[in-house]
Design a protein around this motif. Structure first.
Motif, PDB file in Angstrom:
ATOM      1  N   ARG A 180      -3.328 101.519-121.967  1.00  0.00           N
ATOM      2  CA  ARG A 180      -4.402 101.334-120.989  1.00  0.00           C
ATOM      3  C   ARG A 180      -5.484 100.436-121.582  1.00  0.00           C
ATOM      4  O   ARG A 180      -5.946 100.674-122.704  1.00  0.00           O
ATOM      5  CB  ARG A 180      -4.967 102.712-120.639  1.00  0.00           C
ATOM      6  N   SER A 182      -8.667 100.083-121.847  1.00  0.00           N
ATOM      7  CA  SER A 182      -9.942 100.743-121.573  1.00  0.00           C
ATOM      8  C   SER A 182     -11.077 100.261-122.482  1.00  0.00           C
ATOM      9  O   SER A 182     -10.876  99.527-123.442  1.00  0.00           O
ATOM     10  CB  SER A 182      -9.762 102.250-121.747  1.00  0.00           C
ATOM     11  N   ARG A 226      -1.955 100.474-115.579  1.00  0.00           N
ATOM     12  CA  ARG A 226      -2.102 101.648-116.440  1.00  0.00           C
ATOM     13  C   ARG A 226      -3.474 102.302-116.302  1.00  0.00           C
ATOM     14  O   ARG A 226      -3.715 103.359-116.874  1.00  0.00           O
ATOM     15  CB  ARG A 226      -1.871 101.255-117.901  1.00  0.00           C
ATOM     16  N   VAL A 227      -4.390 101.683-115.567  1.00  0.00           N
ATOM     17  CA  VAL A 227      -5.718 102.274-115.337  1.00  0.00           C
ATOM     18  C   VAL A 227      -5.590 103.329-114.260  1.00  0.00           C
ATOM     19  O   VAL A 227      -5.112 103.049-113.149  1.00  0.00           O
ATOM     20  CB  VAL A 227      -6.737 101.195-114.924  1.00  0.00           C
ATOM     21  N   SER A 228      -6.030 104.541-114.561  1.00  0.00           N
ATOM     22  CA  SER A 228      -5.749 105.662-113.658  1.00  0.00           C
ATOM     23  C   SER A 228      -6.984 106.256-112.989  1.00  0.00           C
ATOM     24  O   SER A 228      -6.863 107.154-112.160  1.00  0.00           O
ATOM     25  CB  SER A 228      -5.017 106.779-114.420  1.00  0.00           C
ATOM     26  N   HIS A 234     -12.633 105.253-119.635  1.00  0.00           N
ATOM     27  CA  HIS A 234     -11.302 104.663-119.696  1.00  0.00           C
ATOM     28  C   HIS A 234     -10.820 104.124-118.353  1.00  0.00           C
ATOM     29  O   HIS A 234      -9.625 103.949-118.159  1.00  0.00           O
ATOM     30  CB  HIS A 234     -10.291 105.687-120.242  1.00  0.00           C
TER      31      HIS A 234
END
Length: 305
Positions: A180, A182, A226-228, A234
């Motif tokens: 990710r 982040s 992948r960013v949730s 993050h």
């Protein structure tokens, strides 16, 4: 900086209401933490991440001292301590970086320890503190050399959240792992720290490399996938805050405009899905990023300004 009196001072400084009583309490904490770090170094043992990181350690306390209108003598002591982390140490017959941590990133046992790279808990945080201090004219002996040491480490290993002893001993650097992107651990936070370092040292080529890392990372759909969530720590809010800061310091800020617009739209869609109300992982921090202003200097808490 995220707990107790230091957190209170940071908030009060943002609204220009800081008082002597809170500052004195913080100074006592900084003095105690410096003394503990010196005892640990004298004992010849490795640090815990909480000794030097942004969230719990002297990196964050240094960032807090940088927010004061009147420079504190303790700031130079903290910077000197952060510089000392750049000197290799000899432990158990092995030469290791001075910030090498015996325990894992979650405090778990880790054979051989690890070198943490993130802004929140790793060496990118001290790099940002030293670079921001240099940019503001606060210098201690060895500061530029330490910035170089940390920058070169991240050049080689910053593609991973952390590095194991086996990876450090390998003849070739590790390949990037899917992760990710982040602020807290990922490529954007590391790239901003690298950009700040390049600005502090006047290295234009390194500055461009850091900025290119931002654009390449945000142009990759796999990375964005992948960013949730929308959080500062993050999620989209952190990516947006970092990208704005990078653009503000770039010689070509317009190249970041489409990325900022895209991140703003993604954040607006996901913001209300955050279940927490707070700053780092909740709606308050996400709203600050979406608002796009930094009048109070709140982004200093992330070590990006």
């Amino acid at each position: 900086m995220f707990h107790g009196a230091p957190a209170l001072e940071f908030v009060l400084n943002c609204v220009r209401q800081g008082g002597r009583e809170v500052r004195d309490a913080v100074d006592g904490i900084v003095t105690a933490r410096l003394a503990a770090a010196r005892r640990r170094q004298a004992s010849g043992t490795l640090p815990h991440l909480a000794e030097f990181d942004l969230i719990r350690g002297l990196g964050g306390l240094g960032a807090l001292l940088l927010t004061r209108d009147t420079p504190s003598p303790l700031l130079e002591e903290v910077l000197a301590y952060l510089v000392s982390l750049s000197r290799p140490v000899r432990i158990g017959g092995r030469t290791l970086p001075g910030w090498w941590a015996e325990a894992g990133p979650g405090g778990e046992e880790m054979a051989g320890g690890h070198g943490n790279n993130g802004v929140a808990h790793g060496i990118a945080g001290p790099l940002a503190v030293l670079s921001l201090a240099a940019r503001r004219g606060v210098q201690v002996p060895g500061q530029h050399d330490a910035i170089e040491v940390f920058s070169h480490w991240l050049d080689r290993y910053g593609c991973r959240y952390w590095i194991t002893r086996d990876q450090m001993s390998a003849p070739e650097p590790p390949k990037p792992a899917p992760a990710r992107p982040s602020w807290c651990y990922g490529q954007l936070g590391v790239a901003r720290a690298q950009q700040l370092a390049a600005i502090a040292l006047g290295h234009q080529a390194r500055r461009l490399v850091a900025e290119n890392m931002i654009t390449c990372t945000l142009a990759d759909p796999d990375n964005l996938g992948r960013v949730s969530d929308a959080s500062l720590c993050h999620g989209w809010a952190g990516l947006l805050a970092v990208t704005r800061a990078v653009a503000d310091d770039s010689a070509a800020p317009n190249r970041f405009t489409p990325l900022i617009d895209d991140l703003t739209a993604r954040l607006a869609v996901d913001l209300d899905r955050l279940s927490k109300p707070g700053f780092m992982e909740g709606r308050a921090g996400a709203h600050l990023a979406l608002d796009g202003t930094n009048i109070t200097g709140w982004t200093r808490a992330l070590l990006i300004t």
